[in-house]
Design a protein around this motif. Sequence first.
Motif, PDB file in Angstrom:
ATOM      1  N   THR A  25     -23.062  22.428  26.584  1.00  8.96           N
ATOM      2  CA  THR A  25     -22.202  22.320  27.808  1.00  8.96           C
ATOM      3  C   THR A  25     -20.955  23.735  27.856  1.00  8.96           C
ATOM      4  OG1 THR A  25     -22.406  20.248  26.884  1.00  8.96           O
ATOM      5  CG2 THR A  25     -20.597  20.580  29.289  1.00  8.96           C
ATOM      6  N   ASP A  97     -22.045  16.124  27.802  1.00  8.53           N
ATOM      7  CA  ASP A  97     -22.947  16.057  26.588  1.00  8.53           C
ATOM      8  C   ASP A  97     -24.224  16.780  28.382  1.00  8.53           C
ATOM      9  OD1 ASP A  97     -23.249  14.010  28.906  1.00  8.53           O
ATOM     10  OD2 ASP A  97     -23.443  12.453  27.633  1.00  8.53           O
ATOM     11  N   ASP A  98     -24.028  16.968  29.750  1.00 12.28           N
ATOM     12  CA  ASP A  98     -24.998  17.796  30.310  1.00 12.28           C
ATOM     13  C   ASP A  98     -24.945  19.226  30.622  1.00 12.28           C
ATOM     14  OD1 ASP A  98     -26.153  15.358  30.905  1.00 12.28           O
ATOM     15  OD2 ASP A  98     -24.359  15.333  31.981  1.00 12.28           O
ATOM     16  N   SER A 160     -25.539  11.543  38.889  1.00  9.32           N
ATOM     17  CA  SER A 160     -23.672  11.754  38.206  1.00  9.32           C
ATOM     18  C   SER A 160     -23.406  13.153  39.196  1.00  9.32           C
ATOM     19  CB  SER A 160     -24.860  13.369  36.783  1.00  9.32           C
ATOM     20  OG  SER A 160     -23.130  13.123  35.926  1.00  9.32           O
ATOM     21  N   TYR A 208     -28.704  19.939  35.109  1.00 10.60           N
ATOM     22  CA  TYR A 208     -29.846  19.462  33.159  1.00 10.60           C
ATOM     23  C   TYR A 208     -28.930  18.408  32.760  1.00 10.60           C
ATOM     24  CZ  TYR A 208     -32.577  23.644  34.209  1.00 10.60           C
ATOM     25  OH  TYR A 208     -32.507  25.006  34.644  1.00 10.60           O
ATOM     26  N   TYR A 209     -29.683  16.849  33.246  1.00 14.04           N
ATOM     27  CA  TYR A 209     -28.837  15.766  32.527  1.00 14.04           C
ATOM     28  C   TYR A 209     -29.564  16.071  31.193  1.00 14.04           C
ATOM     29  CZ  TYR A 209     -28.576  10.761  32.251  1.00 14.04           C
ATOM     30  OH  TYR A 209     -28.311   9.347  31.972  1.00 14.04           O
ATOM     31  N   ARG A 210     -28.531  15.753  29.916  1.00 12.58           N
ATOM     32  CA  ARG A 210     -29.078  14.921  29.108  1.00 12.58           C
ATOM     33  C   ARG A 210     -29.221  14.138  28.311  1.00 12.58           C
ATOM     34  NH1 ARG A 210     -26.970  19.887  24.555  1.00 12.58           N
ATOM     35  NH2 ARG A 210     -24.836  19.182  26.037  1.00 12.58           N
ATOM     36  N   THR A 215     -26.753   8.111  25.008  1.00 10.74           N
ATOM     37  CA  THR A 215     -26.306   7.622  26.093  1.00 10.74           C
ATOM     38  C   THR A 215     -25.961   5.950  26.714  1.00 10.74           C
ATOM     39  OG1 THR A 215     -28.772   7.355  26.250  1.00 10.74           O
ATOM     40  CG2 THR A 215     -28.086   9.598  27.558  1.00 10.74           C
TER      41      THR A 215
END
Length: 300
Positions: A25, A97-98, A160, A208-210, A215
């Motif tokens: 990140t 985390d993104d 997000s 980018y959404y991981r 999650t």
Amino acid sequence: MDQDSLPLVSVITPSFNRVDLLPATLNSVLSQGYEQLEYLIVDDGSTDGTWEWLNCVDDPRVKVFSHPDRKNRGQAASINLGLRYARGRYVVILDSDDLLAGGALAAHVQVMENTPSVGMVYGQGYAVDERAARLYKLFPSSHQEESDPNRLLLDCYIVSPGLCMFRKSVISKIGQLEETFRAAQDHDFVLRVAEVSRIAYSGVECFYYRKHRGTISANGQLSRWKNGFKILERAAVRYPYQRSTLRRRRAVLYFRLGQVYLEKGMYLKAISFFLTCSLLDPRRAIAVGLKGANRAEGAF
């Protein structure tokens, strides 16, 4: 535009026990090539070595903060701490985390500089797996922004805040994130922005959404949807939303709660929520539920 004349951008990342994901990140932010940047990372009482790792980062653009006595106060409180120290004209809030896509900051600064009436701009994003391989894009090619709070409340399509760049003056106007919410505070925040200013969609690949093992769990989803009702009540007081929007949104929330309780095996409770939903807006609630079943957990 010359790099020295560019406005300062403050990127804020709240972090709790993300020492395994945070380095990527951080790299996605520092490799933007946008020189007028400060990166504020707020550790929320991590116990996995995150705090120690952060204090070894050697880059003048990175500023590390924590709460008094390194207490865990939640994501909203951590973002608010970052906002208090942010000096930028524009703000990006990126989860630990993104990832930011290359060139995202420069592209969105240009939009904001060219359209002073816009308080928030967001772009295209992708859900990615733990290896950063693309799974699906977050918006269809036909997506357009109407800058209508009714649509944002009803469809909750901004999954997000990492998709977005905010004008700091607008944040000052609406106030900080709601710290009593330990889930869904981002949805409440973008709604309040949309209620006082224009929002715009750039179409630029920016985020980018991981999706990973950490999650949101079923319990996290339960908190999210319960908070959804509180957000709805507050929104109805703040802004003249259409009555049909409020009713249809309530139907979706009941449907989502039904899904959570079904997953937990609490079938009678699930049925009661599905029945309530069916009285309000069955067609839409079921359609939204099916559409979102395999999508980003943050989606409303």
